[in-house]
Scaffold this motif. Structure first.
Motif, short mmCIF file in Angstrom:
data_model
loop_
_atom_site.label_atom_id
_atom_site.label_comp_id
_atom_site.label_asym_id
_atom_site.label_seq_id
_atom_site.Cartn_x
_atom_site.Cartn_y
_atom_site.Cartn_z
N ASP A 22 -13.90 -4.00 -0.55
CA ASP A 22 -14.39 -3.40 0.71
C ASP A 22 -13.96 -4.24 1.92
N LYS A 23 -14.01 -5.55 1.75
CA LYS A 23 -13.58 -6.44 2.85
C LYS A 23 -12.06 -6.46 2.96
N ALA A 24 -11.39 -6.35 1.82
CA ALA A 24 -9.92 -6.49 1.81
C ALA A 24 -9.22 -5.29 2.44
N LEU A 25 -9.81 -4.10 2.31
CA LEU A 25 -9.18 -2.88 2.86
C LEU A 25 -9.14 -2.95 4.38
N GLN A 26 -7.95 -3.06 4.94
CA GLN A 26 -7.77 -3.11 6.40
C GLN A 26 -7.57 -1.68 6.90
N LYS A 27 -8.47 -1.24 7.78
CA LYS A 27 -8.38 0.16 8.24
C LYS A 27 -7.75 0.21 9.64
N GLY A 28 -7.19 1.36 9.98
CA GLY A 28 -6.64 1.56 11.33
C GLY A 28 -5.49 0.63 11.64
N VAL A 29 -4.57 0.44 10.69
CA VAL A 29 -3.49 -0.54 10.89
C VAL A 29 -2.27 0.07 11.58
N SER A 30 -1.24 -0.75 11.78
CA SER A 30 0.03 -0.42 12.44
C SER A 30 -0.13 -0.59 13.95
N ASN A 31 0.96 -0.91 14.64
CA ASN A 31 0.87 -1.03 16.10
C ASN A 31 0.73 0.35 16.76
N LEU A 32 0.63 1.40 15.93
CA LEU A 32 0.29 2.74 16.45
C LEU A 32 -1.22 2.98 16.34
N SER A 33 -1.96 1.97 15.83
CA SER A 33 -3.42 2.08 15.62
C SER A 33 -3.79 3.41 14.97
N LEU A 34 -3.27 3.64 13.80
CA LEU A 34 -3.51 4.92 13.13
C LEU A 34 -4.80 4.85 12.32
N LYS A 35 -5.80 5.62 12.76
CA LYS A 35 -7.12 5.58 12.12
C LYS A 35 -7.04 5.83 10.62
N SER A 36 -6.15 6.74 10.22
CA SER A 36 -6.12 7.14 8.82
C SER A 36 -5.12 6.34 7.98
N LEU A 37 -4.67 5.20 8.52
CA LEU A 37 -3.74 4.35 7.75
C LEU A 37 -4.41 3.01 7.42
N SER A 38 -4.43 2.68 6.14
CA SER A 38 -5.06 1.43 5.68
C SER A 38 -4.06 0.58 4.93
N LEU A 39 -4.44 -0.68 4.73
CA LEU A 39 -3.53 -1.64 4.07
C LEU A 39 -4.30 -2.56 3.14
N LEU A 40 -3.73 -2.82 1.97
CA LEU A 40 -4.15 -3.97 1.16
C LEU A 40 -3.03 -4.99 1.29
N ALA A 41 -3.35 -6.12 1.89
CA ALA A 41 -2.32 -7.09 2.29
C ALA A 41 -1.84 -7.95 1.13
#
Ligand SMILES: Nc1ncnc2c1ncn2[C@@H]1O[C@H](COP(=O)(O)OP(=O)(O)OP(=O)(O)O)[C@@H](O)[C@H]1O
Ligand SMILES: [Mg+2]
Length: 296
Positions: free
Chosen positions: A83-102
């Motif tokens: 839950d902590k690892a999931l980064q939400k709203g990523v990309s320099n386009l600030s896309l709400k529906s885009l997430s990242l596991l780094a």
């Protein structure tokens, strides 16, 4: 149902990461999809492109990269928290529906010891099933999960293959760049057979295509038939080249820099043209084909 796609090639520098990031941003911004990028590459390129170095350092310090997930299994710790690892709203386009596991460059320190996970967990977890056993249930709410793999078929990549419905092979079209493709298809086919996996090839994507390059033009003449032959010889259902070819363009490489400030997807990938079309048009065409193939 979530569709999980690994982006794979044994060869480095063929635009695996660029393709992953472009597809993810396009699916999220132009197609209204909920998307997760899983960065499995110790080089951490997709991560840096999507969140920048400062944010990455913060996540790494807090123990919330996929390195920490694998390291937990080796050390019998439980620092990684999905839950902590999931980064939400990523990309320099600030896309709400885009997430990242780094990812983390620290992966390099443990990648040769991943086989020991079996022993360290008293055979409770296979080194191929770390992702599957730890995060699968948290990712089924996405429409698409794209996995950026390192340029090899080692244990880390196999964790991606294990949970994928499809794999996509990006390649530069000259002869030497495409030389190892039969080996990729055969290896994944053998691995899938041994472990009863459902993974299939989504297609071969021609990247960094230079229409003025003689070797690219010659490569394109034989590539469709060479690709078909791989599947025929293995006696498995065929896969084909994507019709879209991503052109070689400096602006595409520059767009991968998180420090840019684009306001829209089309601005990010559309500043220049290749032929008579804006670069973003190629990404949209690719994404249309991608969705069609993944949903069929
Ligand atoms: N269409 C393109 N036109 C020009 N340059 C590109 C294009 N696509 C990618 N590049 C550049 O080519 C280089 C390799 O791309 P990328 O990092 O996506 O490849 P990769 O397959 O992920 O590499 P690796 O195997 O190291 O992970 C990068 O510098 C990237 O910016
Ligand atoms: Mg890469």
């Amino acid at each position: 149902m979530v569709k999980i796609v690994s982006v794979i090639n044994l060869k480095g520098g063929v635009a695996k990461t660029t393709t992953t990031v472009q597809l993810a941003e396009c699916l999220a911004s132009e197609f209204g999809k909920k998307v997760l990028v899983i960065d499995l590459d110790p080089q951490t390129n997709a991560t840096i492109s999507l969140i920048g170095e400062d944010k990455w350092e913060e996540i790494d310090r807090k123990g919330q990269t996929l390195f920490h997930l694998f390291n937990d299994k080796l050390k019998n710790t439980s620092i990684f928290n999905i839950d902590k690892a999931l980064q939400k709203g990523v990309s320099n386009l600030s896309l709400k529906s885009l997430s990242l596991l780094a990812s983390s460059i620290r992966f390099i320190d443990i990648q040769d010891r991943i086989a020991d996970i079996s022993k360290e967990t008293e055979h409770m977890i296979s080194p191929m099933e770390v992702l599957k056993s730890s995060i699968y249930s948290a990712i089924t709410s996405f429409d698409y999960v794209l996995i950026d793999c390192p340029p090899n078929l080692g244990f880390i990549t196999k964790n991606g293959i294990e949970i994928s419905d499809y794999y996509l092979i990006p390649s530069i079209p000259d002869y030497l760049s495409t030389y190892g493709i039969p080996q990729i298809v055969k290896n994944i086919h053998d691995f899938a057979g041994k472990r009863s996996l459902k993974i299939r090839c989504l297609g071969l994507l021609v990247t960094k295509y230079a229409s003025n390059s003689e070797s690219h033009r010659r490569g394109m003449e034989t590539l469709p038939e060479r690709f078909r032959k791989i599947f025929r010889e293995l006696q498995i259902p065929p896969s084909t080249l994507f019709q879209t070819r991503i052109p070689q363009a400096n602006a595409t490489a520059e767009a991968m820099d998180f420090e840019g400030f684009p306001s829209t997807f089309r601005e990010k990938y559309g500043r220049t043209k290749s032929g008579n079309r804006y670069l973003y048009e190629y990404v949209i065409d690719l994404t249309k084909e991608f969705v069609k193939r993944a949903e069929s």
